[in-house]
Design an enzyme around this catalytic site. Structure first.
Site, short mmCIF file in Angstrom:
data_model
loop_
_atom_site.label_atom_id
_atom_site.label_comp_id
_atom_site.label_asym_id
_atom_site.label_seq_id
_atom_site.Cartn_x
_atom_site.Cartn_y
_atom_site.Cartn_z
N GLY A 1 0.84 -1.20 0.00
CA GLY A 1 0.00 0.00 0.00
C GLY A 1 0.87 1.24 0.00
N SER B 1 -2.89 -0.32 8.59
CA SER B 1 -4.23 0.18 8.28
C SER B 1 -5.04 0.28 9.57
CB SER B 1 -4.97 -0.80 7.35
OG SER B 1 -4.32 -0.92 6.12
N LEU C 1 -0.72 9.85 12.07
CA LEU C 1 -0.36 11.08 11.35
C LEU C 1 -1.62 11.74 10.80
CD1 LEU C 1 -0.61 10.82 7.98
CD2 LEU C 1 1.37 9.38 8.31
N GLU D 1 -2.98 14.39 7.75
CA GLU D 1 -2.53 14.86 6.44
C GLU D 1 -2.22 16.36 6.50
OE1 GLU D 1 -5.04 13.51 3.23
OE2 GLU D 1 -5.20 11.56 4.19
N ALA E 1 -14.00 25.93 15.12
CA ALA E 1 -15.29 25.70 14.44
C ALA E 1 -15.07 25.70 12.93
CB ALA E 1 -16.26 26.81 14.84
N SER E 2 -15.83 24.88 12.25
CA SER E 2 -15.63 24.76 10.80
C SER E 2 -16.94 24.39 10.13
CB SER E 2 -14.58 23.69 10.50
OG SER E 2 -15.09 22.42 10.84
N CYS F 1 -10.77 9.61 7.23
CA CYS F 1 -10.75 8.78 8.45
C CYS F 1 -11.89 8.99 9.43
CB CYS F 1 -9.43 9.00 9.18
SG CYS F 1 -8.02 8.46 8.22
N GLN G 1 -15.09 10.08 9.66
CA GLN G 1 -16.43 9.51 9.47
C GLN G 1 -16.37 7.99 9.38
OE1 GLN G 1 -19.49 11.47 7.35
NE2 GLN G 1 -19.87 9.73 6.03
N1 LIG Z 1 -4.92 8.99 5.25
C1 LIG Z 1 -4.57 9.17 6.50
O1 LIG Z 1 -4.26 10.28 6.92
C2 LIG Z 1 -4.54 8.02 7.46
C3 LIG Z 1 -3.95 8.21 8.71
C4 LIG Z 1 -3.90 7.14 9.59
C5 LIG Z 1 -4.42 5.90 9.23
N2 LIG Z 1 -4.98 5.75 8.00
C6 LIG Z 1 -5.44 4.41 7.63
O2 LIG Z 1 -4.41 3.81 6.83
C7 LIG Z 1 -4.97 2.96 5.83
C8 LIG Z 1 -4.50 3.41 4.46
O3 LIG Z 1 -4.98 4.71 4.23
P1 LIG Z 1 -4.44 5.60 3.03
O4 LIG Z 1 -5.03 6.95 3.21
O5 LIG Z 1 -2.97 5.45 2.89
O6 LIG Z 1 -5.14 4.85 1.78
P2 LIG Z 1 -4.86 5.04 0.23
O7 LIG Z 1 -6.11 4.71 -0.47
O8 LIG Z 1 -4.20 6.37 -0.01
O9 LIG Z 1 -3.75 3.93 -0.11
C9 LIG Z 1 -3.98 2.57 -0.06
C10 LIG Z 1 -3.19 1.92 -1.19
O10 LIG Z 1 -3.27 0.49 -1.04
C11 LIG Z 1 -3.24 -0.08 -2.34
N3 LIG Z 1 -3.74 -1.46 -2.29
C12 LIG Z 1 -4.99 -1.90 -1.98
N4 LIG Z 1 -5.04 -3.23 -2.00
C13 LIG Z 1 -3.79 -3.66 -2.34
C14 LIG Z 1 -3.20 -4.94 -2.52
N5 LIG Z 1 -3.91 -6.07 -2.34
N6 LIG Z 1 -1.91 -5.01 -2.88
C15 LIG Z 1 -1.18 -3.89 -3.06
N7 LIG Z 1 -1.67 -2.65 -2.90
C16 LIG Z 1 -2.96 -2.54 -2.53
C17 LIG Z 1 -4.12 0.85 -3.16
O11 LIG Z 1 -3.85 0.71 -4.54
C18 LIG Z 1 -3.71 2.22 -2.59
O12 LIG Z 1 -2.69 2.83 -3.36
C19 LIG Z 1 -6.48 3.03 6.04
O13 LIG Z 1 -6.86 1.96 6.86
C20 LIG Z 1 -6.67 4.34 6.77
O14 LIG Z 1 -7.83 4.33 7.58
C21 LIG Z 1 -5.04 6.76 7.11
O1 LIG Z 2 -10.27 22.14 15.27
C1 LIG Z 2 -10.47 21.51 14.23
C2 LIG Z 2 -9.61 20.46 13.78
C3 LIG Z 2 -9.93 19.79 12.62
N1 LIG Z 2 -11.02 20.13 11.89
C4 LIG Z 2 -11.34 19.37 10.66
O2 LIG Z 2 -11.30 18.00 10.94
C5 LIG Z 2 -10.89 17.26 9.77
C6 LIG Z 2 -9.77 16.31 10.10
O3 LIG Z 2 -8.61 17.05 10.39
P1 LIG Z 2 -7.26 16.37 10.91
O4 LIG Z 2 -7.56 15.49 12.03
O5 LIG Z 2 -6.29 17.45 11.15
O6 LIG Z 2 -6.77 15.57 9.61
P2 LIG Z 2 -6.72 14.02 9.24
O7 LIG Z 2 -5.63 13.89 8.25
O8 LIG Z 2 -8.08 13.53 8.89
O9 LIG Z 2 -6.21 13.28 10.56
C7 LIG Z 2 -7.07 12.56 11.44
O10 LIG Z 2 -7.30 11.26 10.93
C8 LIG Z 2 -6.10 10.49 10.73
C9 LIG Z 2 -6.52 9.20 10.06
O11 LIG Z 2 -6.95 8.23 10.94
C10 LIG Z 2 -5.42 10.29 12.07
O12 LIG Z 2 -4.24 9.52 11.89
C11 LIG Z 2 -5.08 11.66 12.67
O13 LIG Z 2 -4.50 11.48 13.96
C12 LIG Z 2 -6.37 12.46 12.79
O14 LIG Z 2 -6.06 13.79 13.25
C13 LIG Z 2 -10.52 18.32 8.73
O15 LIG Z 2 -11.57 18.50 7.83
C14 LIG Z 2 -10.30 19.57 9.55
O16 LIG Z 2 -10.52 20.76 8.82
C15 LIG Z 2 -11.86 21.14 12.30
O17 LIG Z 2 -12.85 21.44 11.67
N2 LIG Z 2 -11.56 21.80 13.47
#
Ligand SMILES: NC(=O)c1ccc[n+]([C@@H]2O[C@H](COP(=O)([O-])OP(=O)(O)OC[C@H]3O[C@@H](n4cnc5c(N)ncnc54)[C@H](O)[C@@H]3O)[C@@H](O)[C@H]2O)c1
Ligand SMILES: O=c1ccn([C@@H]2O[C@H](COP(=O)(O)OP(=O)(O)O[C@H]3O[C@H](CO)[C@@H](O)[C@H](O)[C@H]3O)[C@@H](O)[C@H]2O)c(=O)[nH]1
EC number: 1.1.1.22
Length: 468
Positions: A14, A136, A168, A170, A273-274, A281, A283
């Protein structure tokens, strides 16, 4: 089980928002470990390997510098999934776990089909013992299912499953990885389980102090991730609920956030507030938590967390309704500028962005939208709208135009809506914008980022969340 003292070869399945940056930082900080990130998406892997660092598939401040340092040295991106698994002692699963869109649990439960496919592939191709790490976000007790699949091939090799959820956010991914508040590692509490945990601890200990590396049993680790996101999202819904009350009472939501945040028991973060939280993640993970609670018959627990989502939907709808009501109850044929499409600033990610739902509402009222976002591509914006299936693709393209110049978006518009808190919005020449707009010129600041007094002094009529 054969567990090496020091890991020398890691595979991550991934190459998305988590797999890419996380592995890039591990490779940067552990130059003696070979890290191979694999994905079935050829385009994505090609972008990770692109010589032009601006073409990386993900925009994150600081990411290109990390990739530049490690790529080709000990960081590799490949589509050869089998080879990378075979060679690795530790395999991270970092694939997507979206909300199910079909069958039992539709719209609520996490879809684990990609995770299961990874587990089956690891089981099939492995020729040596491996530590398998859940990166994940997964429902509590998934490690058990993964272990069952891994062991089902009946080969004479052993697997240990660890849970190592990623926290982390984004837009700040590299900063969050470099200076993590904590890293969480859950594993079996038997001899091999503790050894496997230690292997992963040693990797993070290359750059984090041991106090920041927490170890627990597997189930606590899995459930901590869902809980953390639920608590964070709940804070946003809580302050957004208060913002609605402020608009009726003369209180100011930013002043309230400041006042309550000064209480060290409450803390000042995550009280902005937003127009509603978005992102891939919050929802998804709360829906998953609600589903799990219901599956254990814990209806009150499920209803409690579900309310966080209900309030978030209300906030998005409320903002869009305010735009319509303020523009004299009709926006049909009116040009409205939408500034910001990403779900937060400093990312090109639009998953579940509030902007999508606000735009959809405004389009239903037949507004003509001019959208500007500094990082999101036009095809992504159209894809987000088309995915809702509210109207035809042709209609979406007829009513919504994506522009690359913010002034073009606002020129001759009846109103400007701010849906993402991009810093550059604050620095626009708002006098020039005012001159170009239809009068009265409205600004609806869904992020409370613009200087309200300045806008009012120029002549704008402004709406701010949580202010009367
Ligand atoms: N995006 C975030 O900020 C964040 C933060 C923390 C945790 N997470 C969690 O981490 C996980 C990944 O999230 P993401 O945002 O990186 O997803 P993403 O959709 O950006 O990336 C997932 C990747 O996995 C690949 N994939 C799927 N099945 C595969 C397979 N069988 N073999 C090889 N590749 C495969 C897809 O092609 C895709 O590129 C999720 O469970 C998410 O909830 C995300
Ligand atoms: O005071 C705040 C803080 C955040 N947001 C909104 O909340 C959403 C999520 O923001 P943020 O949490 O900063 O970004 P994500 O990348 O979704 O990160 C969350 O989701 C990730 C995926 O699971 C986790 O790893 C992180 O710890 C968690 O913060 C965004 O739309 C922000 O604009 C607000 O409206 N008000």
């Amino acid at each position: 089980m054969n567990i090496p003292k020091k890991i020398k070869n890691i595979c991550c399945i991934g190459a998305g928002y988590v797999g890419g940056p996380t592995m890039a930082v591990i490779a940067q900080k552990c130059p003696e470990i070979k890290v191979t990130v694999v994905d079935i998406n050829e385009q994505r892997i090609a972008a990770w390997n692109d010589k032009i660092l601006d073409n990386l598939p993900i925009y994150e401040p600081g990411l290109s510098e990390v990739v530049k340092e490690a790529r080709g040295r000990n960081l590799f991106f490949s589509t050869d999934v089998d080879k990378a698994i075979v060679e690795a002692e530790m395999v991270f699963i970092s694939v997507n776990t979206p909300t199910k869109t079909y069958g039992v649990g539709k719209g609520m439960a996490a879809d684990l089909k990609y995770v299961e496919l990874c587990a089956r592939q690891i089981a099939k191709v492995s020729t040596s013992d491996k530590i398998v790490v859940e990166k994940s976000t997964l429902p509590v007790r998934t490690a058990q299912s993964i272990k069952t699949i891994l062991d089902a091939e009946g080969k004479d090799i052993q697997f240990k499953v660890l849970s190592n959820p990623e926290f982390l956010a984004e837009g700040t991914a590299i900063e969050d990885l470099h200076h993590a508040d904590r890293v969480l590692i859950g594993g079996d509490q038997d001899v091999d389980g503790l050894k496997a945990i230690q292997c992963l601890v040693e990797i993070y200990a290359h750059w984090l102090t041991k106090e920041r590396i927490l170890t627990t049993n597997v189930w606590s680790s899995e459930l901590s991730k869902l809980t953390a996101n639920a608590f964070l999202a709940q804070r946003v819904s809580s302050i957004n609920a208060i913002s609605a009350l402020c608009e009726h009472t003369g209180a100011n939501v930013d002043e309230i956030a400041n006042a309550i945040g000064a209480d060290s028991r409450i803390g000042s973060k995550f009280l902005k507030a937003s127009v509603g939280f978005g992102g891939s993640c919050f929802q998804k993970d709360i829906l998953n938590l609600v589903y799990i609670a219901r599956s254990y018959g814990l209806e009150e627990v499920a209803d409690y967390w579900n309310q966080v989502i209900i309030l978030n939907d209300y906030q998005k709808r409320r903002f869009a309704e305010t735009v319509v009501n303020t523009l004299f109850n009709t926006i049909s044929g009116k040009k409205i500028a939408v500034l910001g499409w990403a779900f937060k600033k400093d990312t090109n990610d639009t998953r579940e962005s509030a902007a999508i739902y606000v735009a959809d509402y405004l389009l239903n009222e037949q507004a003509e939208l001019m959208v500007y976002d500094p990082k999101v591509k036009p095809e992504q914006i159209y894809a987000d709208l088309d995915y809702l299936n509210t109207r035809s693709e042709e209609e979406n393209r007829r009513l919504l135009t994506v522009v690359t110049n913010p002034y073009e978006a606002m020129d001759d518009a009846h109103a400007v809506t701010i849906l993402t808190e991009w810093d550059e919005f604050k620095n626009y020449d708002w006098k020039k914008v005012y001159r170009g707009m239809k009068k009265p010129a409205f600004v609806f600041d869904g992020r409370n980022v613009l200087e309200n007094e300045l806008l009012k002094s120029i002549g704008f009529l402004t709406f701010n969340l949580g202010r009367s």
